[in-house]
Design a protein around this motif. Sequence first.
Motif, PDB file in Angstrom:
ATOM      1  N   SER A 149       1.898 -10.745   5.318  1.00  0.00           N
ATOM      2  CA  SER A 149       1.659  -9.439   5.957  1.00  0.00           C
ATOM      3  C   SER A 149       0.160  -9.174   6.005  1.00  0.00           C
ATOM      4  O   SER A 149      -0.343  -8.118   5.593  1.00  0.00           O
ATOM      5  CB  SER A 149       2.384  -8.321   5.201  1.00  0.00           C
ATOM      6  OG  SER A 149       3.769  -8.450   5.330  1.00  0.00           O
ATOM      7  N   ALA A 150      -0.543 -10.158   6.532  1.00  0.00           N
ATOM      8  CA  ALA A 150      -1.997 -10.179   6.451  1.00  0.00           C
ATOM      9  C   ALA A 150      -2.688  -9.098   7.269  1.00  0.00           C
ATOM     10  O   ALA A 150      -3.863  -8.800   7.035  1.00  0.00           O
ATOM     11  CB  ALA A 150      -2.504 -11.552   6.906  1.00  0.00           C
ATOM     12  N   ALA A 151      -1.987  -8.507   8.236  1.00  0.00           N
ATOM     13  CA  ALA A 151      -2.594  -7.465   9.066  1.00  0.00           C
ATOM     14  C   ALA A 151      -2.271  -6.068   8.570  1.00  0.00           C
ATOM     15  O   ALA A 151      -2.706  -5.078   9.157  1.00  0.00           O
ATOM     16  CB  ALA A 151      -2.129  -7.617  10.519  1.00  0.00           C
ATOM     17  N   GLY A 152      -1.491  -5.969   7.474  1.00  0.00           N
ATOM     18  CA  GLY A 152      -1.168  -4.670   6.898  1.00  0.00           C
ATOM     19  C   GLY A 152      -2.270  -4.186   5.971  1.00  0.00           C
ATOM     20  O   GLY A 152      -3.269  -4.870   5.736  1.00  0.00           O
ATOM     21  N   GLY A 153      -2.074  -2.993   5.415  1.00  0.00           N
ATOM     22  CA  GLY A 153      -3.096  -2.409   4.567  1.00  0.00           C
ATOM     23  C   GLY A 153      -3.434  -3.248   3.351  1.00  0.00           C
ATOM     24  O   GLY A 153      -4.602  -3.487   3.050  1.00  0.00           O
ATOM     25  N   VAL A 154      -2.410  -3.715   2.624  1.00  0.00           N
ATOM     26  CA  VAL A 154      -2.653  -4.552   1.442  1.00  0.00           C
ATOM     27  C   VAL A 154      -3.257  -5.887   1.860  1.00  0.00           C
ATOM     28  O   VAL A 154      -4.198  -6.381   1.239  1.00  0.00           O
ATOM     29  CB  VAL A 154      -1.352  -4.780   0.651  1.00  0.00           C
ATOM     30  CG1 VAL A 154      -1.585  -5.767  -0.492  1.00  0.00           C
ATOM     31  CG2 VAL A 154      -0.822  -3.465   0.100  1.00  0.00           C
ATOM     32  N   GLY A 155      -2.714  -6.478   2.919  1.00  0.00           N
ATOM     33  CA  GLY A 155      -3.197  -7.775   3.374  1.00  0.00           C
ATOM     34  C   GLY A 155      -4.666  -7.767   3.741  1.00  0.00           C
ATOM     35  O   GLY A 155      -5.428  -8.674   3.368  1.00  0.00           O
ATOM     36  N   ILE A 156      -5.090  -6.753   4.478  1.00  0.00           N
ATOM     37  CA  ILE A 156      -6.490  -6.666   4.885  1.00  0.00           C
ATOM     38  C   ILE A 156      -7.398  -6.546   3.669  1.00  0.00           C
ATOM     39  O   ILE A 156      -8.426  -7.232   3.558  1.00  0.00           O
ATOM     40  CB  ILE A 156      -6.699  -5.485   5.852  1.00  0.00           C
ATOM     41  CG1 ILE A 156      -6.053  -5.800   7.208  1.00  0.00           C
ATOM     42  CG2 ILE A 156      -8.184  -5.175   6.026  1.00  0.00           C
ATOM     43  CD1 ILE A 156      -6.046  -4.643   8.179  1.00  0.00           C
ATOM     44  N   TYR A 157      -7.016  -5.685   2.720  1.00  0.00           N
ATOM     45  CA  TYR A 157      -7.842  -5.549   1.521  1.00  0.00           C
ATOM     46  C   TYR A 157      -7.796  -6.789   0.647  1.00  0.00           C
ATOM     47  O   TYR A 157      -8.797  -7.170   0.021  1.00  0.00           O
ATOM     48  CB  TYR A 157      -7.459  -4.301   0.728  1.00  0.00           C
ATOM     49  CG  TYR A 157      -8.350  -3.137   1.048  1.00  0.00           C
ATOM     50  CD1 TYR A 157      -9.730  -3.241   0.888  1.00  0.00           C
ATOM     51  CD2 TYR A 157      -7.851  -1.949   1.545  1.00  0.00           C
ATOM     52  CE1 TYR A 157     -10.571  -2.195   1.216  1.00  0.00           C
ATOM     53  CE2 TYR A 157      -8.675  -0.893   1.870  1.00  0.00           C
ATOM     54  CZ  TYR A 157     -10.041  -1.019   1.704  1.00  0.00           C
ATOM     55  OH  TYR A 157     -10.887   0.011   2.034  1.00  0.00           O
ATOM     56  N   ALA A 158      -6.648  -7.453   0.587  1.00  0.00           N
ATOM     57  CA  ALA A 158      -6.561  -8.692  -0.193  1.00  0.00           C
ATOM     58  C   ALA A 158      -7.536  -9.733   0.341  1.00  0.00           C
ATOM     59  O   ALA A 158      -8.220 -10.423  -0.425  1.00  0.00           O
ATOM     60  CB  ALA A 158      -5.133  -9.229  -0.167  1.00  0.00           C
ATOM     61  N   ASN A 159      -7.617  -9.843   1.658  1.00  0.00           N
ATOM     62  CA  ASN A 159      -8.557 -10.797   2.250  1.00  0.00           C
ATOM     63  C   ASN A 159     -10.003 -10.409   1.956  1.00  0.00           C
ATOM     64  O   ASN A 159     -10.825 -11.256   1.597  1.00  0.00           O
ATOM     65  CB  ASN A 159      -8.339 -10.876   3.760  1.00  0.00           C
ATOM     66  CG  ASN A 159      -9.311 -11.830   4.435  1.00  0.00           C
ATOM     67  OD1 ASN A 159      -9.275 -13.035   4.207  1.00  0.00           O
ATOM     68  ND2 ASN A 159     -10.204 -11.279   5.258  1.00  0.00           N
ATOM     69  N   ARG A 160     -10.324  -9.134   2.087  1.00  0.00           N
ATOM     70  CA  ARG A 160     -11.691  -8.697   1.827  1.00  0.00           C
ATOM     71  C   ARG A 160     -12.084  -8.949   0.373  1.00  0.00           C
ATOM     72  O   ARG A 160     -13.210  -9.375   0.084  1.00  0.00           O
ATOM     73  CB  ARG A 160     -11.829  -7.202   2.161  1.00  0.00           C
ATOM     74  CG  ARG A 160     -11.692  -6.895   3.650  1.00  0.00           C
ATOM     75  CD  ARG A 160     -11.766  -5.400   3.911  1.00  0.00           C
ATOM     76  NE  ARG A 160     -11.582  -5.081   5.328  1.00  0.00           N
ATOM     77  CZ  ARG A 160     -11.577  -3.842   5.820  1.00  0.00           C
ATOM     78  NH1 ARG A 160     -11.752  -2.808   5.001  1.00  0.00           N
ATOM     79  NH2 ARG A 160     -11.391  -3.631   7.108  1.00  0.00           N
ATOM     80  N   ILE A 161     -11.166  -8.683  -0.548  1.00  0.00           N
ATOM     81  CA  ILE A 161     -11.437  -8.914  -1.967  1.00  0.00           C
ATOM     82  C   ILE A 161     -11.594 -10.412  -2.231  1.00  0.00           C
ATOM     83  O   ILE A 161     -12.536 -10.846  -2.919  1.00  0.00           O
ATOM     84  CB  ILE A 161     -10.305  -8.323  -2.829  1.00  0.00           C
ATOM     85  CG1 ILE A 161     -10.303  -6.799  -2.730  1.00  0.00           C
ATOM     86  CG2 ILE A 161     -10.444  -8.772  -4.292  1.00  0.00           C
ATOM     87  CD1 ILE A 161      -9.063  -6.137  -3.291  1.00  0.00           C
ATOM     88  N   ALA A 162     -10.660 -11.206  -1.691  1.00  0.00           N
ATOM     89  CA  ALA A 162     -10.715 -12.656  -1.912  1.00  0.00           C
ATOM     90  C   ALA A 162     -12.027 -13.239  -1.385  1.00  0.00           C
ATOM     91  O   ALA A 162     -12.612 -14.144  -1.999  1.00  0.00           O
ATOM     92  CB  ALA A 162      -9.518 -13.327  -1.240  1.00  0.00           C
ATOM     93  N   LYS A 163     -12.491 -12.724  -0.261  1.00  0.00           N
ATOM     94  CA  LYS A 163     -13.753 -13.210   0.300  1.00  0.00           C
ATOM     95  C   LYS A 163     -14.941 -12.872  -0.609  1.00  0.00           C
ATOM     96  O   LYS A 163     -15.900 -13.649  -0.715  1.00  0.00           O
ATOM     97  CB  LYS A 163     -13.970 -12.627   1.697  1.00  0.00           C
ATOM     98  CG  LYS A 163     -13.136 -13.301   2.771  1.00  0.00           C
ATOM     99  CD  LYS A 163     -13.482 -14.756   2.830  1.00  0.00           C
ATOM    100  CE  LYS A 163     -12.629 -15.553   3.753  1.00  0.00           C
ATOM    101  NZ  LYS A 163     -12.898 -17.000   3.628  1.00  0.00           N
ATOM    102  N   LYS A 164     -14.884 -11.720  -1.272  1.00  0.00           N
ATOM    103  CA  LYS A 164     -15.937 -11.355  -2.222  1.00  0.00           C
ATOM    104  C   LYS A 164     -15.986 -12.347  -3.386  1.00  0.00           C
ATOM    105  O   LYS A 164     -17.028 -12.531  -4.009  1.00  0.00           O
ATOM    106  CB  LYS A 164     -15.707  -9.941  -2.751  1.00  0.00           C
ATOM    107  CG  LYS A 164     -15.936  -8.836  -1.738  1.00  0.00           C
ATOM    108  CD  LYS A 164     -17.430  -8.617  -1.483  1.00  0.00           C
ATOM    109  CE  LYS A 164     -17.666  -7.415  -0.570  1.00  0.00           C
ATOM    110  NZ  LYS A 164     -19.103  -7.130  -0.374  1.00  0.00           N
TER     111      LYS A 164
END
Length: 340
Positions: A149-164
């Motif tokens: 669910s990468a385009a949902g609210g949790v998914g978007i933040y999970a990607n941003r955090i993982a990238k950090k």
Amino acid sequence: MQRSVALVRKKGSLENVELIQDQLPEPQDNEVQVEVHSIGLNFADLFAIQGLYSATPKGEFIPGLEYSGTVVATGKKVKNVKKKDKIMGVTRFGAYTSHLNIDSRYVFKLPPKWNFDQGAGFLVQGLTAYYALVALGDLQKGQTVLIHSAAGGVGIYANRIAKKFGAFTIGTIGSPAKLDLLKKEGYDGQIVRSDRFAEDLRNSLSGKELDLVLECIGGKIFRESYEVMAPMGRMIVYGAADMMGSGSSVNWPALVYKYLSRPKLDPMGMVSDNKSVMGFNLIWLYDKVEKLTKSLTGLVKLGLAPPLIGKTFPFEKIDEALKYFQSGTSVGKVVLKVKG
């Protein structure tokens, strides 16, 4: 004070949400009274209204886990916020309302450049993603993370955090219409879930090991994600979208079939595979205020952009908002606007 609330008298259908008026007392010594401006929608809301969420209060209840607004009154012992402060907050149900009283430990000042919609879309998604990845997943630099669910609210933040953290991220979605958003958000790999999901996942890995999975779909996707995951991999399960039907009421025969046919793991097999599966439900963190605040502090230190608000609905059209959110076509955060 008279307020508007969305009350569920009887669980079982999204049609059972009723807008009524009731009286809100003055805040107690440790409480603040908030004029709610925006309310964030979450899948837990849908499951609670349909009677499928074990943490839901018994009897009639007001749904909603997060909101933003303005402090209009404070109890005698409140020190962290004052009247007229713009805040965002979490609550263990009760956010679908125009005003509420809440323990001041669960409200946080709105970041200066954020609007109320963004504040209402941050805490549940951001904390879910951060706690799952960091506290439970032990995310490390250079690891590979699969985010459903990468385009949902949790998914978007999970990607941003993982990238950090310097991770390689692969996002999955249910519709190709969301691919551009995943690319814009910087996912290294994008998968539209289909019958060839396992093959697509292996191709996206390009020889990399799959270290961490954020799983919220269930069924076949859960099973195949687990099978592809590398030894010493960790899967964090925080939802089960596969159990959500498309109608306002629960299709019990279909739900029972999905429940009985759901994937099951053998503990001895997990030992042999050297893989971990952890279940996580943010609402149980609500009573652990110190842990919640510690996670929020760590999240804020990452300096992430405000949440993506995909669509807003006026509070009076809550029925439309819930059905739209249930449809699975949304991206980012769906927000109810109470004021402004």
